[in-house]
Design a protein around this motif. Structure first.
Motif, mmCIF file in Angstrom:
data_model
loop_
_atom_site.group_PDB
_atom_site.id
_atom_site.type_symbol
_atom_site.label_atom_id
_atom_site.label_comp_id
_atom_site.label_asym_id
_atom_site.label_seq_id
_atom_site.Cartn_x
_atom_site.Cartn_y
_atom_site.Cartn_z
ATOM 1 N N GLY A 161 0.800 -1.221 0.000
ATOM 2 C CA GLY A 161 0.000 0.000 0.000
ATOM 3 C C GLY A 161 0.833 1.272 0.000
ATOM 4 N N ALA A 162 2.111 1.171 -0.368
ATOM 5 C CA ALA A 162 3.001 2.332 -0.363
ATOM 6 C C ALA A 162 4.018 2.183 -1.481
ATOM 7 C CB ALA A 162 3.736 2.427 0.981
ATOM 8 N N PRO A 163 4.656 3.284 -1.906
ATOM 9 C CA PRO A 163 5.802 3.140 -2.805
ATOM 10 C C PRO A 163 6.814 2.202 -2.156
ATOM 11 C CG PRO A 163 5.153 5.436 -2.648
ATOM 12 C CD PRO A 163 4.356 4.699 -1.620
ATOM 13 N N ALA A 164 7.215 1.168 -2.886
ATOM 14 C CA ALA A 164 7.991 0.100 -2.259
ATOM 15 C C ALA A 164 9.052 -0.429 -3.213
ATOM 16 C CB ALA A 164 7.050 -1.036 -1.850
ATOM 17 N N LEU A 165 10.127 -0.951 -2.625
ATOM 18 C CA LEU A 165 11.132 -1.635 -3.432
ATOM 19 C C LEU A 165 11.743 -2.776 -2.640
ATOM 20 C CD1 LEU A 165 14.198 -0.794 -2.358
ATOM 21 C CD2 LEU A 165 13.709 1.316 -3.578
ATOM 22 N N LEU A 166 12.377 -3.673 -3.387
ATOM 23 C CA LEU A 166 13.101 -4.794 -2.796
ATOM 24 C C LEU A 166 14.568 -4.602 -3.121
ATOM 25 C CD1 LEU A 166 12.030 -8.486 -2.763
ATOM 26 C CD2 LEU A 166 14.361 -7.903 -3.427
ATOM 27 N N PHE A 167 15.391 -4.553 -2.088
ATOM 28 C CA PHE A 167 16.816 -4.321 -2.249
ATOM 29 C C PHE A 167 17.576 -5.600 -1.935
ATOM 30 C CE2 PHE A 167 20.980 -3.011 -0.457
ATOM 31 C CZ PHE A 167 21.488 -2.341 -1.568
ATOM 32 N N GLU A 168 18.246 -6.144 -2.956
ATOM 33 C CA GLU A 168 19.132 -7.298 -2.778
ATOM 34 C C GLU A 168 20.541 -6.750 -2.561
ATOM 35 O OE1 GLU A 168 18.397 -10.487 -2.687
ATOM 36 O OE2 GLU A 168 16.477 -10.778 -3.693
ATOM 37 N N ALA A 169 21.043 -6.877 -1.334
ATOM 38 C CA ALA A 169 22.268 -6.181 -0.944
ATOM 39 C C ALA A 169 23.536 -6.791 -1.523
ATOM 40 C CB ALA A 169 22.374 -6.159 0.580
ATOM 41 N N GLY A 170 23.450 -7.966 -2.084
ATOM 42 C CA GLY A 170 24.603 -8.667 -2.637
ATOM 43 C C GLY A 170 24.283 -10.141 -2.698
ATOM 44 N N TYR A 171 25.283 -10.959 -3.024
ATOM 45 C CA TYR A 171 25.063 -12.400 -3.188
ATOM 46 C C TYR A 171 25.663 -13.170 -2.015
ATOM 47 C CZ TYR A 171 23.294 -11.991 -7.940
ATOM 48 O OH TYR A 171 22.520 -11.705 -9.043
ATOM 49 N N MET A 172 24.796 -13.851 -1.283
ATOM 50 C CA MET A 172 25.275 -14.726 -0.215
ATOM 51 C C MET A 172 26.131 -15.855 -0.783
ATOM 52 S SD MET A 172 24.119 -13.516 2.643
ATOM 53 C CE MET A 172 24.391 -14.901 3.748
ATOM 54 N N SER A 173 25.876 -16.212 -2.033
ATOM 55 C CA SER A 173 26.600 -17.318 -2.668
ATOM 56 C C SER A 173 27.987 -16.923 -3.160
ATOM 57 C CB SER A 173 25.772 -17.859 -3.841
ATOM 58 O OG SER A 173 25.360 -16.803 -4.698
ATOM 59 N N ASN A 174 28.343 -15.650 -3.056
ATOM 60 C CA ASN A 174 29.665 -15.177 -3.459
ATOM 61 C C ASN A 174 30.474 -14.847 -2.206
ATOM 62 O OD1 ASN A 174 31.467 -12.572 -4.055
ATOM 63 N ND2 ASN A 174 31.350 -13.795 -5.928
ATOM 64 N N ALA A 175 31.654 -15.423 -2.072
ATOM 65 C CA ALA A 175 32.451 -15.259 -0.853
ATOM 66 C C ALA A 175 32.804 -13.798 -0.592
ATOM 67 C CB ALA A 175 33.712 -16.109 -0.945
ATOM 68 N N ALA A 176 33.128 -13.039 -1.646
ATOM 69 C CA ALA A 176 33.507 -11.635 -1.462
ATOM 70 C C ALA A 176 32.303 -10.796 -1.037
ATOM 71 C CB ALA A 176 34.108 -11.081 -2.754
ATOM 72 N N ASP A 177 31.134 -11.049 -1.648
ATOM 73 C CA ASP A 177 29.929 -10.319 -1.252
ATOM 74 C C ASP A 177 29.530 -10.676 0.182
ATOM 75 O OD1 ASP A 177 29.612 -8.851 -3.532
ATOM 76 O OD2 ASP A 177 27.673 -9.695 -4.099
ATOM 77 N N GLU A 178 29.640 -11.951 0.526
ATOM 78 C CA GLU A 178 29.319 -12.356 1.895
ATOM 79 C C GLU A 178 30.217 -11.621 2.883
ATOM 80 O OE1 GLU A 178 28.989 -16.440 4.596
ATOM 81 O OE2 GLU A 178 30.416 -16.321 2.935
ATOM 82 N N ALA A 179 31.498 -11.536 2.575
ATOM 83 C CA ALA A 179 32.437 -10.822 3.448
ATOM 84 C C ALA A 179 32.082 -9.344 3.554
ATOM 85 C CB ALA A 179 33.866 -10.995 2.936
ATOM 86 N N THR A 180 31.674 -8.745 2.443
ATOM 87 C CA THR A 180 31.246 -7.344 2.449
ATOM 88 C C THR A 180 30.056 -7.142 3.370
ATOM 89 O OG1 THR A 180 32.082 -6.855 0.228
ATOM 90 C CG2 THR A 180 30.244 -5.507 1.020
ATOM 91 N N LEU A 181 29.078 -8.025 3.266
ATOM 92 C CA LEU A 181 27.862 -7.888 4.068
ATOM 93 C C LEU A 181 28.113 -8.120 5.549
ATOM 94 C CD1 LEU A 181 25.366 -9.671 1.656
ATOM 95 C CD2 LEU A 181 25.640 -7.216 2.029
ATOM 96 N N LEU A 182 29.179 -8.833 5.872
ATOM 97 C CA LEU A 182 29.504 -9.088 7.275
ATOM 98 C C LEU A 182 30.490 -8.067 7.848
ATOM 99 C CD1 LEU A 182 29.832 -12.984 7.197
ATOM 100 C CD2 LEU A 182 27.899 -11.616 8.016
ATOM 101 N N ASP A 183 31.041 -7.221 6.985
ATOM 102 C CA ASP A 183 32.002 -6.203 7.421
ATOM 103 C C ASP A 183 31.228 -4.934 7.827
ATOM 104 O OD1 ASP A 183 33.675 -3.742 7.046
ATOM 105 O OD2 ASP A 183 35.221 -5.226 6.614
ATOM 106 N N PRO A 184 31.333 -4.493 9.084
ATOM 107 C CA PRO A 184 30.551 -3.329 9.529
ATOM 108 C C PRO A 184 30.806 -2.067 8.715
ATOM 109 C CG PRO A 184 31.501 -4.482 11.414
ATOM 110 C CD PRO A 184 32.118 -5.081 10.187
ATOM 111 N N VAL A 185 32.042 -1.839 8.303
ATOM 112 C CA VAL A 185 32.357 -0.631 7.545
ATOM 113 C C VAL A 185 31.739 -0.683 6.148
ATOM 114 C CG1 VAL A 185 34.208 0.755 6.543
ATOM 115 C CG2 VAL A 185 34.472 -0.207 8.854
ATOM 116 N N LYS A 186 31.942 -1.789 5.460
ATOM 117 C CA LYS A 186 31.389 -1.904 4.103
ATOM 118 C C LYS A 186 29.865 -1.979 4.133
ATOM 119 C CE LYS A 186 35.562 -4.045 2.242
ATOM 120 N NZ LYS A 186 36.156 -5.259 1.631
ATOM 121 N N ARG A 187 29.330 -2.659 5.121
ATOM 122 C CA ARG A 187 27.870 -2.707 5.265
ATOM 123 C C ARG A 187 27.328 -1.311 5.562
ATOM 124 N NH1 ARG A 187 27.750 -6.357 8.960
ATOM 125 N NH2 ARG A 187 27.274 -5.010 10.719
#
Length: 291
Positions: free
Chosen positions: A246-272
Motif C-alpha cells: 500500500g506504499a511506494p515500495a522496493l526490494l533491495f538485494e544487498a549482494g550475493y550470499m553465494s559469493n564469498a567476497a559479497d558475503e564478506a562485504t555484508l559481514l564487514d561493519p564498515v562496508k555494510r
C-alpha cells in the motif's frame, strides 16, 4: 512542486461522490481501516509507540521523527525464524541474519538523522508471511516500504547489489524467477474490475509503481561509487509483498550470499555501513521529493 498523480486528477473530474468511493478503495481495502486508525493516533507523539497487530505479528515499535507527522518508513528484513533464506558461501551465515543486521542499522541511521518515522517488520528472529509484512505497512499507513534481502545464484562469481521495483511485467527472466520464488504459493494474479472502483484502484496501483521506480532510481544514484552493483542493477517484477504494502515500495538485494567476497562485504561493519548510508540518503531524497 510535486505534480498531481493520475489518481488525483481523475478524482477531481469525477466529483465528490466518487471521492468517497475512492477513499473506501484506497484506505479501507481488505478491511484494514481499523489498524490504520491505530497508526494515525500515534503520529504526533514523541518518542516511541508500540502497536499490536495480530497473533502472527509481534508488537511493532514506531520511532518518531524530531518533527511530528513525518512520513513513516517501514523496513522489512527478509526471511526470519524457520525461513533462513540463502546460506552464505562460507556455510556459517544465513540470509535472515544479514538482512536483520542491515535493517536495524538502516533504522538506526535514519533515526539518528530524525527526518522520518520508522518501523521494522521484525526486530528479532521472527517468522512472518509475506502478507504479515505487507499488512504491517498498510495498517501503520507507511509512506515508504523497503524490503531487504541478499541474493543467491548457482554461479558463485555473481556479485553486486540489485534494486527491484514493482511492475506488472518483469524486466527479464531472472526478475520473473525471483518474484515467483519470493511470492511463493500464495501468489494470486489480479483480475481487472470493470467498474469505477476498479479503475480507481488500477490508477492508484500505477501511481505506486511509478513511485516505486523513482525510489529505485534514487537508491542507485546514491549507491553508485560506494556500493558494488550488478550489471543492469534496476530490475522489476510483480512482487507480492511490494504490491500489497500500500506504499511506494522496493526490494533491495544487498549482494550475493553465494559469493564469498559479497558475503564478506555484508559481514564487514564498515562496508555494510556504506550500503546503509546509501539507502538512508535515498529514503530521505524520496521523502523530500514526494512531500
Amino acid at each position: 512542486m510535486r505534480r498531481p498523480s493520475r489518481t488525483v486528477l481523475l478524482l477531481s473530474l469525477l466529483g465528490a461522490g466518487v471521492v468517497a468511493l475512492a477513499a473506501t478503495v484506497l484506505f479501507s481495502r481488505e478491511g484494514e481501516q481499523r489498524g490504520l486508525d491505530l497508526a494515525v493516533a500515534g503520529e504526533a507523539r514523541q518518542g516511541g509507540l508500540s502497536i499490536a497487530l495480530s497473533p502472527a505479528v509481534a508488537d511493532v515499535r514506531i520511532i518518531e521523527a524530531r518533527t511530528p507527522g513525518r512520513p513513516l518508513v517501514v523496513i522489512d528484513a527478509g526471511h526470519g525464524g524457520r525461513d533462513g533464506g540463502a546460506p552464505g558461501a562460507s556455510g556459517a551465515t544465513r540470509e535472515k541474519d544479514v538482512t536483520l543486521l542491515i535493517a536495524r542499522e538502516l533504522r538506526d541511521e535514519l533515526a539518528r538523522r530524525g527526518r522520518v518515522r520508522l518501523a521494522l517488520t521484525r526486530d528479532g528472529d521472527t517468522y512472518l508471511t509475506l502478507d504479515d509484512r505487507a499488512a504491517i505497512a498498510r495498517r501503520l499507513g507507511a509512506g515508504l516500504f523497503i524490503a531487504i534481502h541478499a541474493d543467491s545464484a548457482p554461479n558463485p562469481s555473481a556479485r553486486g547489489a540489485t534494486v527491484y521495483s514493482l511492475s506488472e511485467v518483469a524486466s527479464d527472466a531472472d526478475a520473473a524467477m525471483l518474484a515467483a520464488r519470493q511470492n511463493g504459493e500464495g501468489a494470486v494474479a489480479s483480475v481487472p474490475e470493470p467498474t469505477v472502483r476498479g479503475l480507481l484502484s488500477d490508477l492508484a496501483a500505477r501511481d505506486e509503481m511509478d513511485a516505486s521506480a523513482d525510489f529505485a532510481l534514487r537508491v542507485l544514484r546514491e549507491a553508485r561509487g560506494t556500493v558494488l552493483l550488478r550489471p543492469e542493477p534496476h530490475r522489476f517484477a510483480a512482487f507480492r509483498v511490494l504490491r500489497r504494502s500500500g506504499a511506494p515500495a522496493l526490494l533491495f538485494e544487498a549482494g550475493y550470499m553465494s559469493n564469498a567476497a559479497d558475503e564478506a562485504t555484508l559481514l564487514d561493519p564498515v562496508k555494510r555501513g556504506q550500503i546503509v548510508k546509501a539507502l538512508a540518503r535515498a529514503v530521505e531524497a524520496q521523502v523530500a521529493a514526494t512531500r
